[in-house]
Scaffold this active site. Structure first.
Site, PDB file in Angstrom:
ATOM      1  N   CYS A 198       0.836  -1.211   0.000  1.00 44.01           N
ATOM      2  CA  CYS A 198       0.000   0.000   0.000  1.00 44.01           C
ATOM      3  C   CYS A 198       0.868   1.256   0.000  1.00 44.01           C
ATOM      4  O   CYS A 198       1.653   1.468   0.925  1.00 44.01           O
ATOM      5  CB  CYS A 198      -0.919  -0.002   1.220  1.00 44.01           C
ATOM      6  SG  CYS A 198      -1.887   1.518   1.369  1.00 44.01           S
ATOM      7  N   LYS A 234     -10.824  -8.213   5.639  1.00 36.93           N
ATOM      8  CA  LYS A 234     -10.275  -7.548   6.822  1.00 36.93           C
ATOM      9  C   LYS A 234     -10.763  -8.210   8.106  1.00 36.93           C
ATOM     10  O   LYS A 234     -11.915  -8.649   8.186  1.00 36.93           O
ATOM     11  CB  LYS A 234     -10.686  -6.075   6.816  1.00 36.93           C
ATOM     12  CG  LYS A 234     -10.242  -5.320   5.568  1.00 36.93           C
ATOM     13  CD  LYS A 234     -10.884  -3.953   5.489  1.00 36.93           C
ATOM     14  CE  LYS A 234     -10.550  -3.275   4.169  1.00 36.93           C
ATOM     15  NZ  LYS A 234     -11.237  -1.983   4.002  1.00 36.93           N
ATOM     16  N   VAL A 251      -5.655   1.316   5.980  1.00 36.10           N
ATOM     17  CA  VAL A 251      -4.304   1.527   6.483  1.00 36.10           C
ATOM     18  C   VAL A 251      -3.737   2.744   5.755  1.00 36.10           C
ATOM     19  O   VAL A 251      -4.191   3.068   4.650  1.00 36.10           O
ATOM     20  CB  VAL A 251      -3.414   0.282   6.249  1.00 36.10           C
ATOM     21  CG1 VAL A 251      -3.925  -0.895   7.042  1.00 36.10           C
ATOM     22  CG2 VAL A 251      -3.306  -0.085   4.770  1.00 36.10           C
ATOM     23  N   GLU A 283      -5.075   7.556   8.555  1.00 35.27           N
ATOM     24  CA  GLU A 283      -4.878   8.365   7.343  1.00 35.27           C
ATOM     25  C   GLU A 283      -3.405   8.753   7.232  1.00 35.27           C
ATOM     26  O   GLU A 283      -2.777   9.193   8.199  1.00 35.27           O
ATOM     27  CB  GLU A 283      -5.774   9.603   7.297  1.00 35.27           C
ATOM     28  CG  GLU A 283      -7.264   9.285   7.252  1.00 35.27           C
ATOM     29  CD  GLU A 283      -7.699   8.579   5.977  1.00 35.27           C
ATOM     30  OE1 GLU A 283      -7.086   8.816   4.910  1.00 35.27           O
ATOM     31  OE2 GLU A 283      -8.663   7.790   6.033  1.00 35.27           O
ATOM     32  N   SER A 284      -2.871   8.619   6.013  1.00 30.88           N
ATOM     33  CA  SER A 284      -1.426   8.744   5.820  1.00 30.88           C
ATOM     34  C   SER A 284      -0.881  10.132   6.161  1.00 30.88           C
ATOM     35  O   SER A 284       0.119  10.257   6.875  1.00 30.88           O
ATOM     36  CB  SER A 284      -1.051   8.376   4.378  1.00 30.88           C
ATOM     37  OG  SER A 284      -1.663   9.251   3.440  1.00 30.88           O
TER      38      SER A 284
END
Length: 285
Positions: free
Chosen positions: A68, A95, A108, A120-121
């Site tokens: 990801c 999941k 993720v 959240e990135s």
């Protein structure tokens, strides 16, 4: 009690005191990269029916997925700052039920520490930069430059959005891939010109900063396009000399090396994903 309520109740009203307390509690820089990521399910992605691994007291946990790009953003920041953490990989097709208790969105990256959860990135990256300020990845002294960098991160959506369109483009329908290629090249031109304007090695200066790490995952994946398209989808990087040099320099960065996956392996995963059978646990050659 929801995770949001838990966070709110455990957070003092004075956010400055809160972050100072976190710094003193959490900050422990690890020098050896091999000691930064503690594998919990590194080689196996947990699925529906699995149980949540027991959390190691005092150790941050990263919920991730090996391929990801968004999770890679957070992993790059953890690596750059040498923040010790344990990694639990999640199968994003099936999941685990328990994962929705951590993140109601079921996505993720997700960070868990001291009974608190954030996700959240960009949010997780910004949090880590605030709580672990050595080194700061987002310019801490110039508010205008900080705003510019945040704008650049947002503008990169032009590149990654068109990249996803190309994953599903039909080779025999030129309209399905020509426009996304043009979109990627227009986006890359913005970043190439910004590097030239700043006259620096990385967007962050002499070393990679937040912009560098936030856009890198998709730059790492650009070379998979010719592999997926029988050499039809090609982004001519010679048209972007500053970015081409930047890519070469980024590949030498220790944080990038830690999570780097070759174009061939990325292409294998994407091919399986597009066919409806993603192999999250595939061996990387």
């Amino acid at each position: 009690m929801s995770i949001f309520t838990a966070i709110a109740r455990s957070t003092p009203p004075n956010s400055v005191l809160f972050f100072c307390a976190l710094r003193s509690t959490h900050f422990r820089r690890i020098e050896r990269m091999s000691d930064v990521f503690v594998p919990i399910s590194e080689t196996k992605h947990l699925t529906s029916g699995s149980t949540c691994p027991v959390i190691t007291p005092g150790l941050m946990r990263l919920y991730s997925m090996k391929f990801c790009p968004y999770a890679q953003r957070t992993r790059l920041v953890l690596a750059a700052k040498r923040i010790p953490n344990e990694v639990v990989n999640i199968n994003l097709v099936t999941k685990p039920d328990w994962f929705f208790q951590k993140n109601p969105l079921g996505k993720v990256p997700c960070l868990e520490f001291d009974g608190k959860v954030i996700f959240e990135s960009v949010i997780t990256a910004a949090y880590l930069d605030e709580v672990y300020p050595s080194p700061y990845l987002l310019n801490s002294t110039d508010p205008f430059r900080k705003a510019q960098d945040r704008i650049l991160i947002e503008m990169f959506n032009v590149v990654n959005g068109n990249l996803y369109k190309l994953y599903r483009a039909k080779l025999d329908v030129e309209d399905s891939w020509k426009r996304p290629i043009d979109g990627i090249q227009k986006g890359l031109k913005i970043f190439d010109e910004e590097l030239m304007k700043r006259d620096i090695k990385f967007f962050g200066g002499d070393n990679p900063g937040m912009v560098d790490y936030m856009i890198w995952p998709w730059m790492e994946r650009l070379p998979i396009l010719p592999i997926l398209s029988q050499e039809k989808f090609i982004v001519e990087m010679e048209n972007f000399p500053n970015l081409a040099t930047w890519i070469s320099d980024m590949k030498k960065d220790s944080a990038v090396k830690e999570s780097y996956i070759s174009p061939e392996n990325h292409a294998r995963f994407i091919t399986g994903f597009l066919s409806g059978n993603p192999d999250y646990d595939m061996e990387i050659n």
